[in-house]
Design a protein around this motif. Structure first.
Motif, PDB file in Angstrom:
ATOM      1  N   PHE A  48      -9.572   1.099 -22.105  1.00  0.00           N
ATOM      2  CA  PHE A  48      -9.436   2.284 -21.273  1.00  0.00           C
ATOM      3  C   PHE A  48      -8.574   1.913 -20.077  1.00  0.00           C
ATOM      4  CE2 PHE A  48     -13.223   0.052 -19.935  1.00  0.00           C
ATOM      5  CZ  PHE A  48     -13.094  -0.022 -18.565  1.00  0.00           C
ATOM      6  N   ARG A  49      -8.113   2.919 -19.374  1.00  0.00           N
ATOM      7  CA  ARG A  49      -7.306   2.716 -18.181  1.00  0.00           C
ATOM      8  C   ARG A  49      -8.145   3.054 -16.943  1.00  0.00           C
ATOM      9  NH1 ARG A  49      -1.969   2.277 -17.202  1.00  0.00           N
ATOM     10  NH2 ARG A  49      -1.473   2.881 -19.339  1.00  0.00           N
ATOM     11  N   PHE A  50      -8.168   2.110 -16.000  1.00  0.00           N
ATOM     12  CA  PHE A  50      -8.869   2.303 -14.731  1.00  0.00           C
ATOM     13  C   PHE A  50      -7.828   2.599 -13.660  1.00  0.00           C
ATOM     14  CE2 PHE A  50     -10.314   0.576 -10.665  1.00  0.00           C
ATOM     15  CZ  PHE A  50     -11.521   1.237 -10.511  1.00  0.00           C
ATOM     16  N   GLU A  51      -7.899   3.749 -13.041  1.00  0.00           N
ATOM     17  CA  GLU A  51      -6.898   4.170 -12.064  1.00  0.00           C
ATOM     18  C   GLU A  51      -7.584   4.540 -10.753  1.00  0.00           C
ATOM     19  OE1 GLU A  51      -3.410   7.558 -11.463  1.00  0.00           O
ATOM     20  OE2 GLU A  51      -4.504   7.406 -13.349  1.00  0.00           O
ATOM     21  N   PRO A  52      -7.364   3.765  -9.678  1.00  0.00           N
ATOM     22  CA  PRO A  52      -7.938   4.138  -8.377  1.00  0.00           C
ATOM     23  C   PRO A  52      -7.280   5.406  -7.850  1.00  0.00           C
ATOM     24  CG  PRO A  52      -7.289   1.831  -8.423  1.00  0.00           C
ATOM     25  CD  PRO A  52      -6.687   2.472  -9.639  1.00  0.00           C
ATOM     26  N   ILE A  53      -8.067   6.225  -7.186  1.00  0.00           N
ATOM     27  CA  ILE A  53      -7.589   7.468  -6.591  1.00  0.00           C
ATOM     28  C   ILE A  53      -7.727   7.348  -5.085  1.00  0.00           C
ATOM     29  CG2 ILE A  53      -7.900   9.953  -6.435  1.00  0.00           C
ATOM     30  CD1 ILE A  53      -9.120   9.888  -9.195  1.00  0.00           C
ATOM     31  N   SER A  54      -6.637   7.540  -4.378  1.00  0.00           N
ATOM     32  CA  SER A  54      -6.643   7.448  -2.929  1.00  0.00           C
ATOM     33  C   SER A  54      -6.254   8.778  -2.334  1.00  0.00           C
ATOM     34  CB  SER A  54      -5.676   6.353  -2.462  1.00  0.00           C
ATOM     35  OG  SER A  54      -5.604   6.326  -1.058  1.00  0.00           O
ATOM     36  N   GLU A  55      -6.780   9.049  -1.147  1.00  0.00           N
ATOM     37  CA  GLU A  55      -6.410  10.274  -0.447  1.00  0.00           C
ATOM     38  C   GLU A  55      -4.976  10.234   0.056  1.00  0.00           C
ATOM     39  OE1 GLU A  55      -9.218  10.832   2.636  1.00  0.00           O
ATOM     40  OE2 GLU A  55     -10.913  11.208   1.281  1.00  0.00           O
ATOM     41  N   LYS A  56      -4.373   9.055   0.095  1.00  0.00           N
ATOM     42  CA  LYS A  56      -3.015   8.905   0.611  1.00  0.00           C
ATOM     43  C   LYS A  56      -2.028   8.722  -0.544  1.00  0.00           C
ATOM     44  CE  LYS A  56      -4.656   6.761   4.847  1.00  0.00           C
ATOM     45  NZ  LYS A  56      -4.589   5.568   5.716  1.00  0.00           N
ATOM     46  N   ASN A  57      -2.170   9.594  -1.566  1.00  0.00           N
ATOM     47  CA  ASN A  57      -1.251   9.499  -2.694  1.00  0.00           C
ATOM     48  C   ASN A  57       0.169   9.896  -2.295  1.00  0.00           C
ATOM     49  OD1 ASN A  57      -3.054   8.563  -4.616  1.00  0.00           O
ATOM     50  ND2 ASN A  57      -3.775  10.629  -5.142  1.00  0.00           N
ATOM     51  N   ASN A  58       0.289  10.756  -1.329  1.00  0.00           N
ATOM     52  CA  ASN A  58       1.605  11.187  -0.897  1.00  0.00           C
ATOM     53  C   ASN A  58       2.121  10.189   0.131  1.00  0.00           C
ATOM     54  OD1 ASN A  58       3.921  12.514  -0.286  1.00  0.00           O
ATOM     55  ND2 ASN A  58       2.936  14.446   0.365  1.00  0.00           N
ATOM     56  N   CYS A  59       3.139   9.421  -0.226  1.00  0.00           N
ATOM     57  CA  CYS A  59       3.641   8.371   0.653  1.00  0.00           C
ATOM     58  C   CYS A  59       4.338   8.931   1.886  1.00  0.00           C
ATOM     59  CB  CYS A  59       4.618   7.461  -0.113  1.00  0.00           C
ATOM     60  SG  CYS A  59       3.823   6.575  -1.489  1.00  0.00           S
ATOM     61  N   ARG A  60       4.690  10.221   1.856  1.00  0.00           N
ATOM     62  CA  ARG A  60       5.351  10.788   3.025  1.00  0.00           C
ATOM     63  C   ARG A  60       4.379  10.942   4.189  1.00  0.00           C
ATOM     64  NH1 ARG A  60       7.964  16.029   0.296  1.00  0.00           N
ATOM     65  NH2 ARG A  60       5.859  15.998  -0.596  1.00  0.00           N
ATOM     66  N   ASN A  61       3.067  10.897   3.931  1.00  0.00           N
ATOM     67  CA  ASN A  61       2.079  11.017   5.001  1.00  0.00           C
ATOM     68  C   ASN A  61       1.710   9.671   5.618  1.00  0.00           C
ATOM     69  OD1 ASN A  61       1.986  13.789   4.518  1.00  0.00           O
ATOM     70  ND2 ASN A  61       0.323  13.558   3.012  1.00  0.00           N
ATOM     71  N   SER A  62       2.379   8.613   5.200  1.00  0.00           N
ATOM     72  CA  SER A  62       2.055   7.296   5.730  1.00  0.00           C
ATOM     73  C   SER A  62       2.474   7.198   7.184  1.00  0.00           C
ATOM     74  CB  SER A  62       2.764   6.203   4.908  1.00  0.00           C
ATOM     75  OG  SER A  62       2.359   6.291   3.552  1.00  0.00           O
ATOM     76  N   GLU A  63       1.610   6.619   8.005  1.00  0.00           N
ATOM     77  CA  GLU A  63       1.863   6.539   9.433  1.00  0.00           C
ATOM     78  C   GLU A  63       2.672   5.315   9.832  1.00  0.00           C
ATOM     79  OE1 GLU A  63      -1.872   6.776  11.356  1.00  0.00           O
ATOM     80  OE2 GLU A  63      -2.307   8.836  10.692  1.00  0.00           O
ATOM     81  N   THR A  64       2.595   4.239   9.070  1.00  0.00           N
ATOM     82  CA  THR A  64       3.311   3.013   9.413  1.00  0.00           C
ATOM     83  C   THR A  64       4.168   2.577   8.233  1.00  0.00           C
ATOM     84  OG1 THR A  64       1.498   1.609   8.650  1.00  0.00           O
ATOM     85  CG2 THR A  64       1.432   2.303  10.955  1.00  0.00           C
ATOM     86  N   VAL A  65       5.069   1.641   8.534  1.00  0.00           N
ATOM     87  CA  VAL A  65       5.940   1.107   7.483  1.00  0.00           C
ATOM     88  C   VAL A  65       5.126   0.330   6.454  1.00  0.00           C
ATOM     89  CG1 VAL A  65       7.916  -0.406   7.045  1.00  0.00           C
ATOM     90  CG2 VAL A  65       7.846   1.003   9.117  1.00  0.00           C
ATOM     91  N   PHE A  66       4.100  -0.365   6.918  1.00  0.00           N
ATOM     92  CA  PHE A  66       3.291  -1.142   5.988  1.00  0.00           C
ATOM     93  C   PHE A  66       2.528  -0.228   5.024  1.00  0.00           C
ATOM     94  CE2 PHE A  66      -0.722  -3.221   4.876  1.00  0.00           C
ATOM     95  CZ  PHE A  66      -0.228  -4.362   4.258  1.00  0.00           C
ATOM     96  N   GLU A  67       1.995   0.900   5.543  1.00  0.00           N
ATOM     97  CA  GLU A  67       1.305   1.848   4.668  1.00  0.00           C
ATOM     98  C   GLU A  67       2.262   2.471   3.656  1.00  0.00           C
ATOM     99  OE1 GLU A  67      -0.671   4.723   6.999  1.00  0.00           O
ATOM    100  OE2 GLU A  67      -2.196   3.327   7.780  1.00  0.00           O
TER     101      GLU A  67
END
Length: 418
Positions: A48-67
């Motif tokens: 099976f495939r295990f896929e984590p789900i994050s609330e920050k899927n949209n990278c445009r909402n990242s606050e820092t360069v590292f995120e």
């Protein structure tokens, strides 16, 4: 998260279709969960495939360069399918959601249980405390320098390579810019490695061991070629880096961030207090030496002082004995039943002398001046000295003349002794 199933402790869920699951953290802080983690195990007979789900899927909402970099890499970082996987969730961390995608119609099982004492967290916490307090001595150890070089080369290869090639970089500004970028990339790869260590160990075990062996041997060879640190500036910088690493271990070694901050603050205060405590101890030693009493001088008593002190102490002890015998706690009837002369004991308690006049006279006749005991001691000593004179006749002539002068003294022996 509205369409996902909520997980709770001791859950055992069996399904065969695609579904997502979420574990919502309990925000109430309890100290018994300081090293506690939630273990989630997903197992199936088919892959099976295990896929984590994050609330920050949209990278445009990242606050820092590292995120943004972490989000971008996570999109392309897809682990291979597996038949079993584990997920460890820290208490008081972020809410965790993941999706299970089976490839065949085969049931999979999701088990949730709590581990009250996670050995990994406890090890990180203890290692951080130890590393912080012994950073100064460890930074001067050659063996620890080589060990640190191997660890740095394995976990942060880019940083290790950049430190090795530092002499070929002409400008310091360029070096520090490259160093900052290398640390960010290395930290992210460490994070990805931590998240996928189980998959890498199960599916890519040979490549992982080969990487550790090759990079570890190369790092040790380079560190051995350069030798351990010798200058005081480099040792100080290495000490600060170890202490900073200790703070990171302490932070990740507990589940409650407030406890980590408190431990770090106490550690810093303990290091900062060593200087005022040392100054206080130094001042205390100086004051103690200043107010220290002089060395005791022993004074030997003369024969007259010895006799007076003996008489005074005897009188004091007899008075204490009379006081004790007059007290209500004294077993008078038991003492009287064991005495041969109760009347004399009663007279002593009332103030009479403890020695009678007849006993004093007998003692003076036997041990006083002109007594038989003193005469025996004197004549015995005289006889022994007379027996030693023939044995001394073989001495030299000057010693014989000296002996003759002693024998011609007109005083009697008793007078000579006095």
């Amino acid at each position: 998260g509205k369409n996902c199933s909520l997980l709770q402790e001791m859950d055992v869920i069996q399904k065969q279709d695609e579904n997502c699951y979420c574990y919502v953290q309990n925000r109430t802080i309890h100290l018994q969960y300081l090293w506690s983690t939630l273990q989630i195990k997903i197992s199936s007979r088919e892959k099976f495939r295990f896929e984590p789900i994050s609330e920050k899927n949209n990278c445009r909402n990242s606050e820092t360069v590292f995120e943004f970099a972490a989000c971008a890499v996570q999109i392309f970082w897809k682990p291979e399918t597996c038949t079993e996987t584990f997920l460890s969730i820290k208490q008081y961390g972020e809410d965790v959601c993941f999706k299970i995608q089976p490839f065949k119609i085969e049931p999979y099982i999701v088990r949730v249980k709590r581990e009250m004492l996670d050995g990994k967290l406890l090890f990180l916490f203890v290692a951080g405390i130890f590393l912080f307090h012994f950073a100064n001595s460890l930074s001067r150890s050659a063996k620890f320098f080589y060990f640190s070089g191997i660890i740095l080369g394995v976990l942060a290869l880019l940083v290790f390579v950049l430190l090795t090639l530092k002499r070929f970089i002409p400008r310091h500004s360029t070096f520090w810019i490259l160093m900052s970028g290398s640390w960010m990339v290395s930290l992210y790869f460490i994070y990805c490695f931590k998240e996928n260590i189980q998959w890498l160990w199960s599916e890519q075990k040979n490549y992982l061991l080969g990487y550790f062996l090759a990079v570890g041997i190369t790092s040790f060879a380079i560190c051995y070629q350069h030798g351990p640190l010798t200058t005081e500036l480099n040792i100080t910088l290495f000490t600060w880096m170890l202490q900073l690493t200790a703070f990171v271990l302490i932070y990740f070694g507990v589940t409650i961030p407030h406890v980590a901050y408190a431990v770090i603050a106490v550690s810093l205060c303990s290091k900062g207090l060593c200087y005022p405590l040392g100054a206080a101890c130094h001042i205390a030693r100086k004051m103690k030496h200043h107010f220290k009493s002089r060395k005791m001088v022993f004074k030997y008593l003369t024969e007259e002082e010895y006799r007076e002190q003996g008489e005074s102490e005897t009188i004091r002890a007899l008075e204490e004995l009379r006081s004790f015998c007059r007290s209500p706690d004294f077993p008078s009837w038991i003492a009287i039943s064991k005495l041969q002369a109760p009347h004399r004991f009663a007279a002593f308690v009332l103030g009479s002398p403890h020695v009678s006049a007849a006993e004093t006279k007998a003692h003076d006749e036997q041990y006083g001046i002109g007594s038989s005991f003193l005469e025996e001691q004197l004549f015995e000593t005289r006889a022994q000295s007379g027996q030693d004179e023939p044995a001394n006749s073989v001495h030299e002539e000057d010693e014989e003349n000296e002996n003759e002068m002693h024998t011609q003294i007109p005083f009697p022996y008793a007078a000579e002794l006095l």
